[in-house]
Design an enzyme around this catalytic site. Sequence first.
Site, PDB file in Angstrom:
ATOM      1  N   LYS A 137       0.843  -1.200   0.000  1.00 39.30           N
ATOM      2  CA  LYS A 137       0.000   0.000   0.000  1.00 39.30           C
ATOM      3  C   LYS A 137       0.880   1.254   0.000  1.00 39.30           C
ATOM      4  O   LYS A 137       1.983   1.248   0.576  1.00 39.30           O
ATOM      5  CB  LYS A 137      -0.882  -0.061   1.259  1.00 39.30           C
ATOM      6  CG  LYS A 137      -1.945   0.997   1.362  1.00 39.30           C
ATOM      7  CD  LYS A 137      -2.784   0.730   2.618  1.00 39.30           C
ATOM      8  CE  LYS A 137      -3.835   1.799   2.839  1.00 39.30           C
ATOM      9  NZ  LYS A 137      -4.665   1.515   4.025  1.00 39.30           N
ATOM     10  N   MET A 186      -6.693   8.486   3.641  1.00 42.32           N
ATOM     11  CA  MET A 186      -6.918   7.087   4.031  1.00 42.32           C
ATOM     12  C   MET A 186      -7.991   6.906   5.096  1.00 42.32           C
ATOM     13  O   MET A 186      -8.243   5.789   5.531  1.00 42.32           O
ATOM     14  CB  MET A 186      -5.626   6.413   4.511  1.00 42.32           C
ATOM     15  CG  MET A 186      -4.541   6.380   3.476  1.00 42.32           C
ATOM     16  SD  MET A 186      -3.175   5.355   3.950  1.00 42.32           S
ATOM     17  CE  MET A 186      -2.860   5.944   5.582  1.00 42.32           C
ATOM     18  N   SER A 212      -9.273   1.645   2.764  1.00 41.93           N
ATOM     19  CA  SER A 212      -8.340   2.451   2.010  1.00 41.93           C
ATOM     20  C   SER A 212      -7.298   1.628   1.252  1.00 41.93           C
ATOM     21  O   SER A 212      -6.599   2.176   0.393  1.00 41.93           O
ATOM     22  CB  SER A 212      -7.639   3.443   2.947  1.00 41.93           C
ATOM     23  OG  SER A 212      -6.980   2.785   3.985  1.00 41.93           O
ATOM     24  N   SER A 213      -7.188   0.316   1.551  1.00 42.07           N
ATOM     25  CA  SER A 213      -6.202  -0.491   0.814  1.00 42.07           C
ATOM     26  C   SER A 213      -6.834  -0.964  -0.501  1.00 42.07           C
ATOM     27  O   SER A 213      -6.755  -2.142  -0.864  1.00 42.07           O
ATOM     28  CB  SER A 213      -5.762  -1.699   1.658  1.00 42.07           C
ATOM     29  OG  SER A 213      -5.488  -1.324   2.985  1.00 42.07           O
ATOM     30  N   ILE A 233      -7.618   0.916  10.080  1.00 41.82           N
ATOM     31  CA  ILE A 233      -7.964   1.525  11.380  1.00 41.82           C
ATOM     32  C   ILE A 233      -9.480   1.573  11.561  1.00 41.82           C
ATOM     33  O   ILE A 233      -9.976   1.992  12.605  1.00 41.82           O
ATOM     34  CB  ILE A 233      -7.334   2.925  11.535  1.00 41.82           C
ATOM     35  CG1 ILE A 233      -7.228   3.312  13.016  1.00 41.82           C
ATOM     36  CG2 ILE A 233      -8.098   3.983  10.747  1.00 41.82           C
ATOM     37  CD1 ILE A 233      -6.471   4.567  13.300  1.00 41.82           C
ATOM     38  N   GLY A 234     -10.196   1.141  10.510  1.00 43.56           N
ATOM     39  CA  GLY A 234     -11.659   1.143  10.616  1.00 43.56           C
ATOM     40  C   GLY A 234     -12.255   0.062   9.731  1.00 43.56           C
ATOM     41  O   GLY A 234     -13.473  -0.124   9.690  1.00 43.56           O
ATOM     42  N   GLY A 235     -11.366  -0.620   8.991  1.00 47.51           N
ATOM     43  CA  GLY A 235     -11.837  -1.675   8.089  1.00 47.51           C
ATOM     44  C   GLY A 235     -11.081  -1.688   6.772  1.00 47.51           C
ATOM     45  O   GLY A 235     -11.451  -2.408   5.844  1.00 47.51           O
ATOM     46  N   SER A 236     -10.019  -0.904   6.679  1.00 46.69           N
ATOM     47  CA  SER A 236      -9.350  -0.663   5.396  1.00 46.69           C
ATOM     48  C   SER A 236      -8.658  -1.859   4.751  1.00 46.69           C
ATOM     49  O   SER A 236      -8.287  -1.795   3.586  1.00 46.69           O
ATOM     50  CB  SER A 236      -8.335   0.464   5.539  1.00 46.69           C
ATOM     51  OG  SER A 236      -9.013   1.677   5.429  1.00 46.69           O
TER      52      SER A 236
HETATM   53  C1  LIG Z   1     -20.240   4.094  13.126  1.00 43.07           C
HETATM   54  C2  LIG Z   1     -19.284   4.651  14.011  1.00 43.07           C
HETATM   55  C3  LIG Z   1     -18.401   5.688  13.476  1.00 43.07           C
HETATM   56  C4  LIG Z   1     -17.177   5.705  14.223  1.00 43.07           C
HETATM   57  C5  LIG Z   1     -16.362   6.925  14.047  1.00 43.07           C
HETATM   58  C6  LIG Z   1     -15.510   6.909  12.885  1.00 43.07           C
HETATM   59  C7  LIG Z   1     -14.565   8.054  12.770  1.00 43.07           C
HETATM   60  C8  LIG Z   1     -13.828   8.105  11.683  1.00 43.07           C
HETATM   61  C9  LIG Z   1     -13.991   6.987  10.696  1.00 43.07           C
HETATM   62  C10 LIG Z   1     -13.307   7.157   9.424  1.00 43.07           C
HETATM   63  C11 LIG Z   1     -13.702   6.074   8.426  1.00 43.07           C
HETATM   64  C12 LIG Z   1     -12.793   4.927   8.481  1.00 43.07           C
HETATM   65  C13 LIG Z   1     -12.689   4.194   7.155  1.00 43.07           C
HETATM   66  C14 LIG Z   1     -11.578   3.208   7.162  1.00 43.07           C
HETATM   67  C15 LIG Z   1     -10.260   3.868   7.316  1.00 43.07           C
HETATM   68  C16 LIG Z   1      -9.080   2.942   7.517  1.00 43.07           C
HETATM   69  O1  LIG Z   1      -9.151   1.857   8.054  1.00 43.07           O
HETATM   70  N1  LIG Z   1      -7.913   3.495   7.154  1.00 43.07           N
HETATM   71  C17 LIG Z   1      -6.650   2.853   7.320  1.00 43.07           C
HETATM   72  C18 LIG Z   1      -5.595   3.774   7.747  1.00 43.07           C
HETATM   73  O2  LIG Z   1      -4.423   3.049   7.963  1.00 43.07           O
END
Ligand SMILES: CCCCCC/C=C\CCCCCCCC(=O)NCCO
Length: 501
Positions: A137, A186, A212-213, A233-236
Site C-alpha cells: 500500500k 486514508m 483504504s487499501s 484503522i476502521g476496516g481498510s
Molecule cells: C459508526 C461509528 C463511526 C465511528 C467513528 C468513525 C470516525 C472516523 C472513521 C473514518 C472512516 C474509516 C474508514 C476506514 C479507514 C481505515 O481503516 N484506514 C486505514 C488507515 O491506515
Amino acid sequence: MDQTRNRELLSLTAILTTAACGLGALVVLVKKFSLNQGENKIVRARQRRAVSLKAAEEHPGTDAPAILSLSLSELTKCLRDGSLSPEDVFYSYMEKTLDVNKRLNCCTGILLESFDQLKTVGSSKEGLLYGVPISIKENIDYKGYDSTCGVVSRLEQPAPVDSVLVEVLKRQGAIPFVKTNIPQSMLNYDCGNPIYGQTLHPRNPQKTPGGSSGGEGALIATGGSLLGCGTDIGGSIRFPASFCGICGFKPTAGRLSSKGISSISRGQKSVLASVGPLARDVDSLALFMQAVLCDHLFSLDPTVPPIPFNLEIYQSSRPLRIGYFEDDSYQQPSPSMIRSLREVKALLERAGHTVVPFTLPRIRYALMELTLKGVLADGGVTMLNSLRCELDVLLCPMLGPAFKALYPGKLTCATSYTIIYNALNFPAGAVPVDTVTAEDEEELKHYEGKFKDFWDRLFKEAVSGAEGLPTAVQCVALPWQDELCLRFMREVEQLVKQNRK
Ligand SMILES: CCCCCC/C=C\CCCCCCCC(=O)NCCO
C-alpha cells in the site's frame, strides 16, 4: 485645520487602501504560487509514475498464465525446488500488474529497485517468501519513494529508509515491486485521491474497490499480485477484501511493526491501526504472518512482542464455540450480507462447531462515545468483559457488497461492523462467501434501515446494482489470538468452497 485633518485622513486612507490592496495581491500571489506548486508536484508525481510504469515494460517474456494460476503455497514450493525461477515469477506478475493498472488505475508506481533485488534474491533462498513478488500500500515506506497517504502536501518527501516490514519481507525473500492506490488521507473506504485519481472496481467501473487499501484489493482480485500488504484503522483491509472478493486480515494492533508506516493522524492511542495482509486465500495470509513474525522483526522493532506465529493453533481442527450475530443494532445489513452469514453459520454447524447467538453489548454507546470520540475511557474493559463468555471466536456480517464510487466518504456510519474491532483491538478478517443474487437485489428494494433516515437511504443506493459482485463474512477473535482468527477464517473458506462443488 479641519481641511488639513481631512487631507491627512484621506492620504492615510489612501496609504491603507494601497497597503491592503498590495497585501491582498500578495496573498493572491502566494496562494496562486502554492496552488501552482501543488499542481506542479502532482504533475511531477504522475510523471514519476508514468516513467516507472514504462521502464517496467522492458523485460523478457514468460509462461505467465501457468505461473499466475498457482496459489502462493504452490508457487513457493516451485520456487524452492527450482522448477520455477524468481525471474519467471517476477516478470509474469509485473506484466499482469502493468496490464491491470491500465484498466483499473490501481498502482501509484513500480518499485524499480525490485529489478535489482531480483538479481540478489538468491541469497534469501531460505526465506519463507523466497522469490515471491509482493504489492504494498502507498503509505508503507520503501526507500526513495513518497508515502503521501494520498495528500498533495506530502509529495516529494521520499522515505529515507525502508519500513521495518519491507525490510523483513525482503529478508524473507519477498520482492516488493509495486505501490498501490489509496483514498485521500486514508480515512475513507473509497479509493481515489487528487494525485493518482480513482481506482476502479475490477468487475464494475461504477463501483469502488473499497479502501483504504483499495489498490491492493483491485490488483490482487485481478491476479496482478498474489500477496499484498495494507493497513486498517476502521476496516481498510477488510473493506477491499469484501468488495473485491478476496481475503484480508487485520491482526491485533502491535503484533506487527508499524515503524515506517505513514498515517495522516498522529497520537491515536485508543483506536489503533494495524498493518496486515491481503491475498486470494487464507493460507497466504497465514504464510505472510508466519514469515514476518521472525527474530529479524523482533530485533528491528523491540516494541513488537516476540511471539512467533503459532502453527499448531492455525492447523488445529478442535471444534469451536462460535458467537454469532446478524445485525449490530446500528446499521441494518444489506440482504446479501445476512444471506452469506446465514449460509456460513449453517455450514459451521454441519461441520460440528457450536454456534451460539451473541449480542454486541452497548453498541451505540461503544460506537458513538468510545469509537467516535477515539477514547476507550475504560480501556475497553466493559466490552472485553461482556465478550468473555466462553466463546472462541465470533462470526459477524461483513460490510458489502461493493459501494458505488464516492459513496463511502458519505457513509462513515456503515463502518460500524468493522471499526468496533479496531476500537477493541481484536484481530478480524474478511472471507469471501458468494456473489449477490437477483433475489438479494429484489429484497434490497424493501430495505428501510434502522433509522429510516437520509443515511439509510444513501446506504441502500450505495449497495444497489451489485448483482454478481462478491459477498463476505467477518471472522473475529480475542486480542493476540491472531492464529485462531486465521484458523477460523480458513475453516470458513474451506466449508464455503466444499459447499460450492
Ligand atoms: C459508526 C461509528 C463511526 C465511528 C467513528 C468513525 C470516525 C472516523 C472513521 C473514518 C472512516 C474509516 C474508514 C476506514 C479507514 C481505515 O481503516 N484506514 C486505514 C488507515 O491506515
